[in-house]
Design an enzyme around this catalytic site. Sequence first.
Site, PDB file in Angstrom:
ATOM      1  N   HIS A 106     -45.578 -45.846 -29.565  1.00  0.00           N
ATOM      2  CA  HIS A 106     -46.467 -47.026 -29.170  1.00  0.00           C
ATOM      3  C   HIS A 106     -47.871 -46.411 -29.315  1.00  0.00           C
ATOM      4  O   HIS A 106     -48.776 -46.773 -29.937  1.00  0.00           O
ATOM      5  CB  HIS A 106     -45.866 -47.484 -27.734  1.00  0.00           C
ATOM      6  CG  HIS A 106     -47.044 -48.533 -27.436  1.00  0.00           C
ATOM      7  ND1 HIS A 106     -46.602 -49.745 -27.518  1.00  0.00           N
ATOM      8  CD2 HIS A 106     -48.240 -48.444 -26.815  1.00  0.00           C
ATOM      9  CE1 HIS A 106     -47.847 -50.390 -26.779  1.00  0.00           C
ATOM     10  NE2 HIS A 106     -48.783 -49.661 -26.404  1.00  0.00           N
ATOM     11  N   GLU A 107     -47.927 -45.369 -28.599  1.00  0.00           N
ATOM     12  CA  GLU A 107     -49.418 -44.465 -28.425  1.00  0.00           C
ATOM     13  C   GLU A 107     -49.821 -44.274 -29.810  1.00  0.00           C
ATOM     14  O   GLU A 107     -51.166 -44.346 -30.085  1.00  0.00           O
ATOM     15  CB  GLU A 107     -49.304 -43.563 -27.469  1.00  0.00           C
ATOM     16  CG  GLU A 107     -49.119 -43.990 -26.018  1.00  0.00           C
ATOM     17  CD  GLU A 107     -49.837 -45.299 -25.566  1.00  0.00           C
ATOM     18  OE1 GLU A 107     -50.996 -45.423 -26.010  1.00  0.00           O
ATOM     19  OE2 GLU A 107     -49.182 -46.004 -24.793  1.00  0.00           O
ATOM     20  N   HIS A 154     -51.407 -46.849 -31.636  1.00  0.00           N
ATOM     21  CA  HIS A 154     -52.825 -47.271 -31.163  1.00  0.00           C
ATOM     22  C   HIS A 154     -53.910 -46.231 -31.827  1.00  0.00           C
ATOM     23  O   HIS A 154     -54.762 -46.234 -32.418  1.00  0.00           O
ATOM     24  CB  HIS A 154     -53.050 -47.118 -29.798  1.00  0.00           C
ATOM     25  CG  HIS A 154     -52.745 -48.232 -28.989  1.00  0.00           C
ATOM     26  ND1 HIS A 154     -53.217 -49.227 -29.011  1.00  0.00           N
ATOM     27  CD2 HIS A 154     -51.530 -48.186 -27.944  1.00  0.00           C
ATOM     28  CE1 HIS A 154     -52.746 -50.139 -28.008  1.00  0.00           C
ATOM     29  NE2 HIS A 154     -51.685 -49.557 -27.408  1.00  0.00           N
ATOM     30  N   GLU A 188     -53.129 -53.559 -29.626  1.00  0.00           N
ATOM     31  CA  GLU A 188     -51.624 -53.765 -29.106  1.00  0.00           C
ATOM     32  C   GLU A 188     -50.720 -54.122 -30.412  1.00  0.00           C
ATOM     33  O   GLU A 188     -49.715 -53.873 -30.440  1.00  0.00           O
ATOM     34  CB  GLU A 188     -51.571 -54.561 -27.884  1.00  0.00           C
ATOM     35  CG  GLU A 188     -50.288 -54.642 -27.261  1.00  0.00           C
ATOM     36  CD  GLU A 188     -50.010 -53.272 -26.412  1.00  0.00           C
ATOM     37  OE1 GLU A 188     -51.126 -52.621 -26.426  1.00  0.00           O
ATOM     38  OE2 GLU A 188     -48.969 -53.087 -25.935  1.00  0.00           O
TER      39      GLU A 188
END
Length: 499
Positions: A267-268, A271, A297
């Site tokens: 997820h990170e 980003h 997001e």
Amino acid sequence: MRCENPVMNQILDAYRPMWSLKHAISLMGWDFETYMPREGTEERGVADSQLHMLHKDLLLNKDFIGLVESAKKLENLSDLENGIVRVLDREITKQIKIPKVLTEAESLERIRGNMAWREARKKSAFKMYEPHLKKMVDIKKQIAEKIGYEKHPYDALLDTFEEELTVDDLDRVFGALTPRIQNILKKLVDSGSPFCKESKLGKSRYDIQKVDELNHDILTLMQYDMKRFRMDVSTHPFTETMGLNDVRITTRYEGTDFKKSIFSTIHEAGHALYNLQCDQSLSVTPLEGGSSLALHESQSRFWENIVGRSLPFVQLIAPLIRKQVSFANQATADELYLYFNNVKADYIRVDADEVTYNLHIAIRYEIEKKIFGDELSVSEIPEFWNDRMEQLLGVRPTKDSQGVLQDTHWSSGLFGYFPTYTLGNLVSAIIASKMRKDLEGYEENIKKGNFKPIRKWLRSKIHQHGSVYAPKVLLNNTFNEGYNPDYFVTYIETKYLGF
Ligand code: MG
């Protein structure tokens, strides 16, 4: 970067010290969450607020505002120049409209409220936190009035997190999304779907060092350039961007349920890629961030859920998992896939799966809208929360820590932030649908670990532009879409009902 127009170049020159302060503030924020000795907190607090004040002074300097104002009157600006003016003008306008007393009251209440919230959550006692939440809501209502709005006071707050986002947009989104997701969830539960069966793989304790190696193996596989990127550990994972060539993420290790660590990492990293693939010419300008929170997001959710939780990706990383997670050394790709995609209607948002996640957000959206529309009082929140949990997810919290006290956002004054999570999910599905049409062999490439075509596609459609375009403009120009929930619903139906 140099522009055609001399005024624009003056703006960019004047912006450099502001950028540098932000660079330092980001680095200090990263350090605070990772390696700073605990006793350094107070001194860091002083340094941080002083740097923020210096930044504000530079931004609201008469000469600088004058430059931005004269640039607004220029004709024939390029998209890029327009982007610079738009981003700075938004920042200046918000800072000017909110009086200093309100900014100070908010930052003071943020610290007090957050401390009260922590205590209240520990004791699961909303009453302890209620006066602070009332105070914060009161401050935010005043701020909304100062910022101004056309239709709904909540619009003013939504716009601070997602440019031009309104209650009308979100009523449309959740009106279409919520009942359809409820319907899918019901079908899954009623049919005894294999997705609803809890896997044993989440129960055993793992070796933290080995899962750390696993996370790094996955990042290597996904071609992250460690010369511009790094990963550390923190309780709540985050991404911090110092500049386009120094982007850092953190992940978490709780000791059990290793999927949480893997998917926090992916997820990170999603980003981070948004910033890493921004065009280098935007470095040290106001445009080097992403277009908006929802767009950001959408990138993290795309990699985490749409790629990371897909069967081809699980097949790709299964051998790495078997090597590093001892109790999973016999697990098949299908078993891992079901473990990663387990669906459960439960209390806590941050642990929610793809299917139920947006129902949690729908509840927060309804509450925030009603609070700022004066249709609900702070003391009525817990019961409203529990009622809606029961109606939407079929579970009723029996204590406040399972319900109204679970999220930190409100105590930090973040009203209007939650909806960007759902918009991110919706946009991630739009992206996936368009990408699959464009990229031949999309799934085979994931299975082989060839992410180049996907990265290149994301770079050209979204990443390279930084924040040149406002989110609605970018979505419309690039995909001819808005925050349309249809793609997401189709994606969830296909994945979970078609397995
Ligand atoms: Mg995120």
